[in-house]
Design an enzyme around this catalytic site. Structure first.
Site, PDB file in Angstrom:
ATOM      1  N   TYR A  32       0.834  -1.205   0.000  1.00 26.12           N
ATOM      2  CA  TYR A  32       0.000   0.000   0.000  1.00 26.12           C
ATOM      3  C   TYR A  32       0.864   1.248   0.000  1.00 26.12           C
ATOM      4  CZ  TYR A  32       0.879   0.970   5.009  1.00 26.12           C
ATOM      5  OH  TYR A  32       1.460   1.286   6.214  1.00 26.12           O
ATOM      6  N   ARG A  51       8.537   4.014  -4.575  1.00 32.32           N
ATOM      7  CA  ARG A  51       8.530   3.028  -3.492  1.00 32.32           C
ATOM      8  C   ARG A  51       7.506   1.926  -3.780  1.00 32.32           C
ATOM      9  NH1 ARG A  51       7.518   5.125   2.495  1.00 32.32           N
ATOM     10  NH2 ARG A  51       5.446   5.533   1.626  1.00 32.32           N
ATOM     11  N   ARG A 100      -7.740 -20.859  -1.704  1.00 29.81           N
ATOM     12  CA  ARG A 100      -6.667 -20.434  -0.804  1.00 29.81           C
ATOM     13  C   ARG A 100      -5.463 -21.319  -1.048  1.00 29.81           C
ATOM     14  NH1 ARG A 100      -4.258 -21.550   4.057  1.00 29.81           N
ATOM     15  NH2 ARG A 100      -3.522 -19.716   5.191  1.00 29.81           N
ATOM     16  N   HIS A 102      -1.010 -21.156  -1.013  1.00 29.49           N
ATOM     17  CA  HIS A 102       0.198 -20.371  -0.736  1.00 29.49           C
ATOM     18  C   HIS A 102       1.001 -20.079  -2.001  1.00 29.49           C
ATOM     19  CE1 HIS A 102      -0.787 -21.576   3.333  1.00 29.49           C
ATOM     20  NE2 HIS A 102       0.136 -20.729   3.791  1.00 29.49           N
ATOM     21  N   LYS A 147       6.471  -1.933   2.096  1.00 28.27           N
ATOM     22  CA  LYS A 147       5.287  -1.289   2.673  1.00 28.27           C
ATOM     23  C   LYS A 147       4.088  -2.208   2.481  1.00 28.27           C
ATOM     24  CE  LYS A 147       3.166   3.262   3.196  1.00 28.27           C
ATOM     25  NZ  LYS A 147       3.303   3.338   4.643  1.00 28.27           N
ATOM     26  N   GLU A 179      12.571   2.117  14.246  1.00 25.64           N
ATOM     27  CA  GLU A 179      11.626   3.167  13.857  1.00 25.64           C
ATOM     28  C   GLU A 179      10.479   3.150  14.856  1.00 25.64           C
ATOM     29  OE1 GLU A 179       9.743   2.455  10.017  1.00 25.64           O
ATOM     30  OE2 GLU A 179       9.690   0.310  10.338  1.00 25.64           O
ATOM     31  N   LEU A 204      10.983   1.077   7.328  1.00 26.70           N
ATOM     32  CA  LEU A 204      10.399   1.511   6.066  1.00 26.70           C
ATOM     33  C   LEU A 204      11.198   2.707   5.538  1.00 26.70           C
ATOM     34  CD1 LEU A 204       7.783   0.867   4.341  1.00 26.70           C
ATOM     35  CD2 LEU A 204       7.018   3.084   5.165  1.00 26.70           C
TER      36      LEU A 204
HETATM   37  N1  PDD Z   1       2.822   4.825   7.645  1.00 32.89           N
HETATM   38  N2  PDD Z   1       7.509   3.470   9.109  1.00 32.89           N
HETATM   39  C1  PDD Z   1       6.342   2.808   9.156  1.00 32.89           C
HETATM   40  C2  PDD Z   1       6.298   1.475   9.818  1.00 32.89           C
HETATM   41  C3  PDD Z   1       5.186   3.394   8.585  1.00 32.89           C
HETATM   42  O1  PDD Z   1       4.028   2.727   8.611  1.00 32.89           O
HETATM   43  C4  PDD Z   1       5.268   4.684   7.992  1.00 32.89           C
HETATM   44  C5  PDD Z   1       4.091   5.353   7.361  1.00 32.89           C
HETATM   45  C6  PDD Z   1       6.518   5.334   7.981  1.00 32.89           C
HETATM   46  C7  PDD Z   1       6.708   6.694   7.343  1.00 32.89           C
HETATM   47  O2  PDD Z   1       6.661   6.636   5.935  1.00 32.89           O
HETATM   48  P1  PDD Z   1       6.163   7.866   5.061  1.00 32.89           P
HETATM   49  O3  PDD Z   1       6.966   9.033   5.502  1.00 32.89           O
HETATM   50  O4  PDD Z   1       6.480   7.456   3.653  1.00 32.89           O
HETATM   51  O5  PDD Z   1       4.694   8.057   5.320  1.00 32.89           O
HETATM   52  C8  PDD Z   1       7.613   4.698   8.545  1.00 32.89           C
HETATM   53  C9  PDD Z   1       1.653   5.289   6.938  1.00 32.89           C
HETATM   54  C10 PDD Z   1       1.469   6.757   6.926  1.00 32.89           C
HETATM   55  C11 PDD Z   1       0.450   4.529   7.451  1.00 32.89           C
HETATM   56  O6  PDD Z   1       0.570   3.323   7.595  1.00 32.89           O
HETATM   57  O7  PDD Z   1      -0.610   5.131   7.673  1.00 32.89           O
END
Ligand code: PDD
Length: 283
Positions: A32, A51, A100, A102, A147, A179, A204
């Site tokens: 996403y 990304r 379903r 894998h 992501k 993070e 991320l």
């Molecule tokens: N999340 N790290 C994680 C685990 C995240 O889920 C996010 C962002 C970031 C920051 O990434 P960016 O600057 O590209 O938004 C870092 C989004 C906003 C969410 O899940 O809603």
């Protein structure tokens, strides 16, 4: 009523649906993006799409929608929903084979959904109140650079932080900070250098992170992309987290201990302003 996008069609939000056999539902086999919209305009789109392409390659999800088609789709959603300040949410799942299984060796047609969100951006006054964080062991998988919507690890960690009475969590793996549960981390160390962990499989590669690194460099700060130990974290002059929805917010307390004087710091103030300036200078 909000209009959302599901596999080539625009539908009212409450009528939108997806198969129970969709792999996004069965396996969280899906990636996403959350993309900012300011004053009705999409920001940092190329970076988010880059990304997204990285995620598609790493997960071997096949999606034949071109960048310019994504852009048109996002503009349509903004228009249809009269979005001013908010976000576009885009999700691409590997697809659906009505069973379903894998095995992903068989080519599948990706499912694509998108909708607008209205998570408010904080004013300077609200943001400067700062956040309380608790440190927790980072129990997530080792591909945090993707992501993916497989966010159960993040969700449980965030819930642990909230049940401790904190606003958010800072995650620790092997005595180093990776993070936050949904944001990247920056600190200002005792030499007044800005430090953020390097982009690797443990966090991320945040778009807001990259923008803040650039803004800080341009403003003449020393910015280091290097590992941050727990000890350096606790001795930091300032701690901040960045994300598309949070932009840049200060953390003023960790595990009930104040960071420096327990107030939003001067570096955060500058970076917050620079980020707002960047938003207003675009277009
Ligand atoms: N999340 N790290 C994680 C685990 C995240 O889920 C996010 C962002 C970031 C920051 O990434 P960016 O600057 O590209 O938004 C870092 C989004 C906003 C969410 O899940 O809603």
């Amino acid at each position: 009523v909000n209009t959302v996008y599901v596999n080539g069609e625009y539908t009212p939000a409450e009528k939108a649906s997806i198969s129970i056999f969709d792999r996004g539902f069965l396996f969280a086999d899906s990636i996403y993006e959350v993309i900012p919209v300011y004053k009705g305009r999409i920001f940092f789109l190329e970076k988010h799409l880059k990304r997204l392409r990285y995620g598609l390659t790493e997960t071997k999800i096949h999606c034949d929608i071109a960048d310019r088609e994504f852009k048109e789709l996002f503009i349509d959603l903004i228009d249809k929903n009269k979005l001013i300040d908010g976000q576009i949410y885009l999700q691409i799942t590997r697809g659906n084979t009505f069973n379903r299984n894998h095995d992903i060796s068989r080519p599948m047609r990706a499912s694509v959904i998108a909708f607008t969100m209205n998570i408010p951006y904080l004013s300077f006054e609200s943001a400067q109140n700062g956040l309380h964080a608790v440190t927790l062991e980072d129990t997530r998988w080792m591909r945090c650079d993707i992501k993916t919507t497989a966010l159960l690890g993040n969700i449980l960690l965030n819930d642990q932080a909230i049940s401790h009475g904190a606003d958010t969590t800072l995650l620790i793996r092997n005595h180093h900070i990776t993070e936050s549960a949904a944001a990247n981390i920056f600190i200002v160390n005792d030499k007044n250098q800005i430090v953020t962990p390097p982009k690797d499989n443990q966090c991320l590669p945040g778009i807001t992170r990259d923008i803040i690194v650039n803004l800080a460099n341009q403003a003449g700060f020393i910015v280091l992309e290097q590992a941050i130990t727990e000890q350096v974290l606790f001795n930091a002059n300032e701690i901040m987290i960045t994300s598309t929805t949070k932009e840049i917010q200060p953390i003023i307390k960790i595990n009930d201990k104040s960071i420096a004087d327990g107030k939003a710091g001067p570096t955060w103030c500058i970076l917050f302003r620079l980020f707002q300036d960047l938003k207003s200078s675009h277009g």
